[in-house]
Design a protein around this motif. Structure first.
Motif, PDB file in Angstrom:
ATOM      1  N   UNK A 187       0.961  -1.583   0.088  1.00 10.87           N
ATOM      2  CA  UNK A 187       0.287  -0.159  -0.194  1.00 10.87           C
ATOM      3  C   UNK A 187       0.959   1.007   0.454  1.00 10.87           C
ATOM      4  N   UNK A 188       0.836   1.948  -0.796  1.00 10.99           N
ATOM      5  CA  UNK A 188       1.097   3.709  -0.908  1.00 10.99           C
ATOM      6  C   UNK A 188       0.505   4.918  -0.377  1.00 10.99           C
ATOM      7  N   UNK A 189       0.540   5.214   0.018  1.00  9.99           N
ATOM      8  CA  UNK A 189      -0.616   6.348   0.307  1.00  9.99           C
ATOM      9  C   UNK A 189       0.316   7.493   0.132  1.00  9.99           C
ATOM     10  N   UNK A 190      -0.511   8.684  -0.574  1.00  8.76           N
ATOM     11  CA  UNK A 190      -0.406   9.842  -0.744  1.00  8.76           C
ATOM     12  C   UNK A 190       0.415  10.443  -0.211  1.00  8.76           C
ATOM     13  N   UNK A 191       0.701  11.852  -0.562  1.00  7.43           N
ATOM     14  CA  UNK A 191       1.398  12.162   0.500  1.00  7.43           C
ATOM     15  C   UNK A 191       0.640  13.554   0.347  1.00  7.43           C
ATOM     16  N   UNK A 192      -0.032  13.592  -0.256  1.00  6.19           N
ATOM     17  CA  UNK A 192      -0.581  15.355  -0.576  1.00  6.19           C
ATOM     18  C   UNK A 192      -2.157  15.295  -0.027  1.00  6.19           C
ATOM     19  N   UNK A 193      -2.396  13.767   0.743  1.00  5.17           N
ATOM     20  CA  UNK A 193      -3.268  13.559   1.995  1.00  5.17           C
ATOM     21  C   UNK A 193      -3.284  13.929   2.900  1.00  5.17           C
ATOM     22  N   UNK A 194      -4.428  14.146   3.618  1.00  3.52           N
ATOM     23  CA  UNK A 194      -4.417  15.268   4.964  1.00  3.52           C
ATOM     24  C   UNK A 194      -3.788  13.912   5.539  1.00  3.52           C
ATOM     25  N   UNK A 195      -3.946  14.233   7.100  1.00  8.59           N
ATOM     26  CA  UNK A 195      -4.021  13.141   8.124  1.00  8.59           C
ATOM     27  C   UNK A 195      -5.555  13.271   8.322  1.00  8.59           C
ATOM     28  N   UNK A 196      -6.730  13.289   8.476  1.00 13.65           N
ATOM     29  CA  UNK A 196      -7.483  13.083   8.237  1.00 13.65           C
ATOM     30  C   UNK A 196      -7.971  12.233   6.956  1.00 13.65           C
ATOM     31  N   UNK A 197      -7.261  12.798   6.204  1.00 14.47           N
ATOM     32  CA  UNK A 197      -8.182  11.844   4.688  1.00 14.47           C
ATOM     33  C   UNK A 197      -7.580  10.467   4.625  1.00 14.47           C
ATOM     34  N   UNK A 198      -6.697  10.414   5.000  1.00 14.36           N
ATOM     35  CA  UNK A 198      -5.211   9.229   4.618  1.00 14.36           C
ATOM     36  C   UNK A 198      -6.398   7.885   6.870  1.00 14.36           C
ATOM     37  N   UNK A 199      -6.569   9.031   7.746  1.00 17.13           N
ATOM     38  CA  UNK A 199      -7.564   7.839   8.792  1.00 17.13           C
ATOM     39  C   UNK A 199      -8.768   7.722   8.023  1.00 17.13           C
ATOM     40  N   UNK A 200      -9.550   8.062   6.989  1.00 18.70           N
ATOM     41  CA  UNK A 200     -11.169   7.252   7.144  1.00 18.70           C
ATOM     42  C   UNK A 200     -10.619   6.804   5.599  1.00 18.70           C
ATOM     43  N   UNK A 201     -10.012   7.323   4.638  1.00 13.47           N
ATOM     44  CA  UNK A 201      -9.535   6.287   3.053  1.00 13.47           C
ATOM     45  C   UNK A 201      -8.885   5.051   3.486  1.00 13.47           C
ATOM     46  N   UNK A 202      -7.419   5.138   4.097  1.00 15.15           N
ATOM     47  CA  UNK A 202      -6.294   3.410   4.455  1.00 15.15           C
ATOM     48  C   UNK A 202      -7.293   2.472   4.894  1.00 15.15           C
ATOM     49  N   UNK A 203      -8.168   3.280   6.234  1.00 14.06           N
ATOM     50  CA  UNK A 203      -9.067   1.412   6.191  1.00 14.06           C
ATOM     51  C   UNK A 203     -10.101   0.822   5.645  1.00 14.06           C
ATOM     52  N   UNK A 204     -10.174   1.510   4.287  1.00 11.24           N
ATOM     53  CA  UNK A 204     -11.341   1.242   4.065  1.00 11.24           C
ATOM     54  C   UNK A 204     -10.612   0.580   2.946  1.00 11.24           C
ATOM     55  N   UNK A 205      -9.627   0.656   2.435  1.00 10.53           N
ATOM     56  CA  UNK A 205      -8.826   0.038   1.265  1.00 10.53           C
ATOM     57  C   UNK A 205      -8.483  -0.811   1.954  1.00 10.53           C
ATOM     58  N   UNK A 206      -7.769  -0.853   2.976  1.00 10.08           N
ATOM     59  CA  UNK A 206      -7.377  -2.418   3.551  1.00 10.08           C
ATOM     60  C   UNK A 206      -8.381  -3.062   3.784  1.00 10.08           C
ATOM     61  N   UNK A 207      -9.437  -2.486   4.214  1.00  9.10           N
ATOM     62  CA  UNK A 207     -10.976  -3.507   4.278  1.00  9.10           C
ATOM     63  C   UNK A 207     -10.980  -3.994   3.222  1.00  9.10           C
ATOM     64  N   UNK A 208     -11.351  -3.208   2.103  1.00 11.09           N
ATOM     65  CA  UNK A 208     -11.879  -3.847   0.945  1.00 11.09           C
ATOM     66  C   UNK A 208     -10.859  -5.367   0.357  1.00 11.09           C
ATOM     67  N   UNK A 209      -9.612  -4.978   0.244  1.00 11.97           N
ATOM     68  CA  UNK A 209      -8.488  -5.698   0.411  1.00 11.97           C
ATOM     69  C   UNK A 209      -8.539  -7.851   0.494  1.00 11.97           C
ATOM     70  N   UNK A 210      -8.732  -6.912   2.426  1.00  8.07           N
ATOM     71  CA  UNK A 210      -8.825  -8.201   2.926  1.00  8.07           C
ATOM     72  C   UNK A 210     -10.604  -9.113   2.895  1.00  8.07           C
ATOM     73  N   UNK A 211     -11.241  -8.259   2.405  1.00  9.41           N
ATOM     74  CA  UNK A 211     -12.798  -8.566   1.937  1.00  9.41           C
ATOM     75  C   UNK A 211     -12.085  -9.911   0.996  1.00  9.41           C
ATOM     76  N   UNK A 212     -11.176  -8.686  -0.244  1.00  9.89           N
ATOM     77  CA  UNK A 212     -11.446 -10.266  -1.173  1.00  9.89           C
ATOM     78  C   UNK A 212     -10.219 -11.552  -1.153  1.00  9.89           C
TER      79      UNK A 212
END
Length: 123
Positions: free
Chosen positions: A20-45
């Motif tokens: 997983x690569x997180x964009x350095x252009x994202x705010x901490x808040x954006x990362x805190x919301x988006x990254x767990x959703x992406x990780x959950x989707x990957x785990x679900x797949x």
């Protein structure tokens, strides 16, 4: 990730790693919301495919990317190698052709020694 195994006729995956690569252009808040959703989707797949994510790597860079590694232990008669293709075989594309080439070309815009090698064939 799993599509590479499936494309070779392998239906059982023994292990998956998430890259997983997180964009350095994202705010901490954006990362805190988006990254767990992406990780959950990957785990679900992975779970849907009957396997699990056992490890991985996370980095920060300019682009948000997700990928991984899927492995399976099998006998040579349990998978199909692409070098045995013959005219008339059906090809199953698991993603659009050229995506990685497009990413590389974009990255090379700032690297004249590389960009000069491809600029005449890129439209």
């Amino acid at each position: 990730v799993l599509s590479d195994l499936f494309a070779m006729g392998v239906t059982d995956c023994d292990n998956m790693l998430m890259l997983l690569s997180c964009s350095n252009k994202m705010t901490d808040k954006e990362r805190d919301v988006i990254i767990p959703i992406i990780m959950r989707g990957f785990k679900d797949a992975a779970e849907e495919a009957g396997t699990q994510v056992t490890d991985g790597q996370t980095v920060i860079n300019p682009w948000m990317t997700i990928g991984g590694v899927a492995t399976s232990v099998c006998q040579s008669n349990e998978y199909i190698m692409p070098d045995n293709a013959v005219v008339g075989d059906v090809l199953v594309l698991t993603k659009p052709l050229g995506t990685q080439v497009a990413v590389n070309a974009y990255q090379w815009l700032d690297q004249p020694e590389r960009w000069n090698r491809i600029k005449l064939v890129v439209s």
